[in-house]
Design an enzyme around this catalytic site. Structure first.
Site, PDB file in Angstrom:
ATOM      1  N   GLU A 284      -0.953  -5.360  -0.564  1.00  0.00           N
ATOM      2  CA  GLU A 284      -1.151  -3.936  -0.872  1.00  0.00           C
ATOM      3  C   GLU A 284      -0.347  -3.064   0.087  1.00  0.00           C
ATOM      4  O   GLU A 284      -0.359  -3.300   1.303  1.00  0.00           O
ATOM      5  CB  GLU A 284      -2.643  -3.612  -0.753  1.00  0.00           C
ATOM      6  CG  GLU A 284      -3.147  -2.666  -1.796  1.00  0.00           C
ATOM      7  CD  GLU A 284      -3.065  -3.228  -3.213  1.00  0.00           C
ATOM      8  OE1 GLU A 284      -2.082  -2.927  -3.922  1.00  0.00           O
ATOM      9  OE2 GLU A 284      -3.973  -3.971  -3.609  1.00  0.00           O
TER      10      GLU A 284
ATOM     11  N   ASP B  37       4.887  -3.120  -1.258  1.00  0.00           N
ATOM     12  CA  ASP B  37       6.053  -3.096  -2.177  1.00  0.00           C
ATOM     13  C   ASP B  37       7.135  -2.129  -1.713  1.00  0.00           C
ATOM     14  O   ASP B  37       8.316  -2.465  -1.729  1.00  0.00           O
ATOM     15  CB  ASP B  37       5.640  -2.877  -3.653  1.00  0.00           C
ATOM     16  CG  ASP B  37       4.931  -1.573  -3.949  1.00  0.00           C
ATOM     17  OD1 ASP B  37       4.558  -0.847  -3.002  1.00  0.00           O
ATOM     18  OD2 ASP B  37       4.744  -1.275  -5.151  1.00  0.00           O
TER      19      ASP B  37
ATOM     20  N   GLY C 197      -6.862   3.031 -10.550  1.00  0.00           N
ATOM     21  CA  GLY C 197      -6.054   2.125  -9.732  1.00  0.00           C
ATOM     22  C   GLY C 197      -5.636   0.869 -10.473  1.00  0.00           C
ATOM     23  O   GLY C 197      -5.261  -0.115  -9.857  1.00  0.00           O
TER      24      GLY C 197
ATOM     25  N   ASP D 149       3.834  -2.056  -9.932  1.00  0.00           N
ATOM     26  CA  ASP D 149       3.050  -1.840 -11.155  1.00  0.00           C
ATOM     27  C   ASP D 149       3.907  -1.973 -12.413  1.00  0.00           C
ATOM     28  O   ASP D 149       3.514  -2.613 -13.394  1.00  0.00           O
ATOM     29  CB  ASP D 149       2.401  -0.450 -11.125  1.00  0.00           C
ATOM     30  CG  ASP D 149       1.557  -0.249  -9.874  1.00  0.00           C
ATOM     31  OD1 ASP D 149       1.253  -1.259  -9.201  1.00  0.00           O
ATOM     32  OD2 ASP D 149       1.214   0.901  -9.564  1.00  0.00           O
TER      33      ASP D 149
END
Ligand code: GLA
Length: 384
Positions: free
Chosen positions: A32, A35, A121, A169
């Site tokens: 988390e 990226d 989220g 994502d």
């Protein structure tokens, strides 16, 4: 709404037969806020999709209807549109970015429906961007290789919507596969689909049903703090390009000289990258306990060092960890609300869901949504 409902509703609304494309939301298992630091992530696509039905029209205009909101809007492809702080920004942004990349689009009629809960989220925005992108490209008979498409969808969000997100994502929404999670190197965009053996445990996603407003600004602030850390460490090691390049040994040498908040942010990112690699190694020997320990450590680091959790997420995670059969629990996604992700041994899944839902409701007065999730297929056209 199922596909036939969407098809019928489209025909009634626009008197045409559409093509329909769908793209999933995602849950990130571990990795988390790594990226945008050129690091590692390990998400899976959810069995929850955003669907875009589309047909071309003569005028260079987009007529867009959201079935979830029962709201229609129109945008001109000729005018230099900018973001309006509206759900249609993701669609307009995608059209804008594609045109900038040289894909000249005709006007179109769009009908959108989504099963991905918004603001939780689980990447409803990426699902909307990616499904719109496939829909637009179909009008001009074009396809774009997955990694490049992910970059364009990220660009729509960065440059048009104004959210400085990383690439995770959009990438997983495009590349997800049933029964697999995806290990992605966010620098090279090399990826590996890793089988998730569902015989021993399940992924349970728990939605806190809260979303705190500071999310977007705090996100961009975290990015800035990471970049400050990189600049300061470059004074010692000029070859460092991102936090991805900093080893724990190097970090410990300079930690004391960094502003304390910057040091905390860097520590999270550096340790989180290590946890992703250890978690993947754990899967290769089906060591779910070790995978779960990495999830737990990830949450603690996001809570204490990166400071992107919130009371509700911490409660949800604590309640989860106190249940029998819970191997790991952590917040997932950007933070400040949204969902936790949990790894739960198969025989305990039902009681886990019951108890966590009940305890969370007692504590907060909110009825949480829990989803027992399986990894699903990435974006594609639905064969009508
Ligand atoms: C959001 C962003 C992603 C990623 C996560 C945190 O979901 O869109 O790019 O940075 O937060 O890991």
């Amino acid at each position: 709404m199922n596909i036939l409902d969407i098809l019928q509703a489209f025909q009634e609304r626009y008197d045409r037969t559409p093509r329909i494309f769908q793209a999933p939301g995602r849950v990130n298992l571990i990795g988390e806020h790594t990226d945008y630091n050129d690091g590692f992530v390990f998400p899976m696509a959810l069995e929850r999709y955003t669907r875009v039905a589309i047909a071309p029209q003569k005028e260079r205009r987009l007529d867009i209807y959201s079935a979830n909101l029962d709201e229609a809007t129109t945008l001109s492809l000729n005018a230099n549109e900018t973001a309006r702080g509206h759900w249609s920004d993701y669609v307009a942004g995608m059209a804008h970015v594609l045109e900038h990349a040289g894909y000249v689009l005709p006007g179109a009629m769009l009908y959108i429906h989504s099963d991905v809960p918004v603001g939780s989220g689980l990447s409803s925005s990426a699902a909307l961007e990616v499904s719109s992108a496939l829909a637009f490209l179909s009008l001009i008979d074009q396809t774009i290789p997955g990694p490049e498409l992910a970059r364009l969808a990220q660009k729509a969000e960065n440059q048009f919507v104004g959210m400085n997100c990383g690439i995770m994502d959009q990438f997983i929404s495009i590349h997800g596969q049933a029964e697999h999670a995806l290990f992605l190197d966010c620098r090279s965009l090399d990826y590996q689909l890793v089988p998730l053996d569902s015989s021993g445990a399940r992924i349970v996603v728990c939605n806190t049903m809260v979303k705190h407003e500071l999310g977007a600004s705090a996100y961009n602030q975290r990015r800035d703090q990471c970049e400050t850390g990189v600049r300061l460490m470059q004074q010692h090691w000029p070859t460092i390009r991102a936090l991805r390049d900093v080893s724990m040994t190097q970090f410990l040498l300079v930690e004391g000289s960094l502003p304390p908040v910057v040091a905390q942010r860097c520590r999270h990112v550096i340790t989180e990258n290590e946890r992703v690699l250890d978690a993947i190694a754990a899967l290769s020997t089906t060591d779910l306990q070790r995978f779960g320990r990495n999830m737990n450590d990830s949450h603690d680091s996001l809570r204490d060092d990166y400071q992107v959790s919130c009371e509700e997420l911490d409660w949800m995670v604590e309640m989860a960890r106190s249940q029998p059969g819970c191997l790991g629990a952590r917040m997932t996604g950007g933070g400040f609300g949204g969902c936790s992700v949990n790894l739960v041994e198969l025989p305990h899944v039902d009681s886990f869901c019951r108890s966590v839902a009940q305890q969370y409701a007692e504590r907060t007065g909110l009825a949480p949504h829990l989803y027992v999730s399986v990894p699903s297929r990435g974006a594609h056209e639905i064969n009508l």
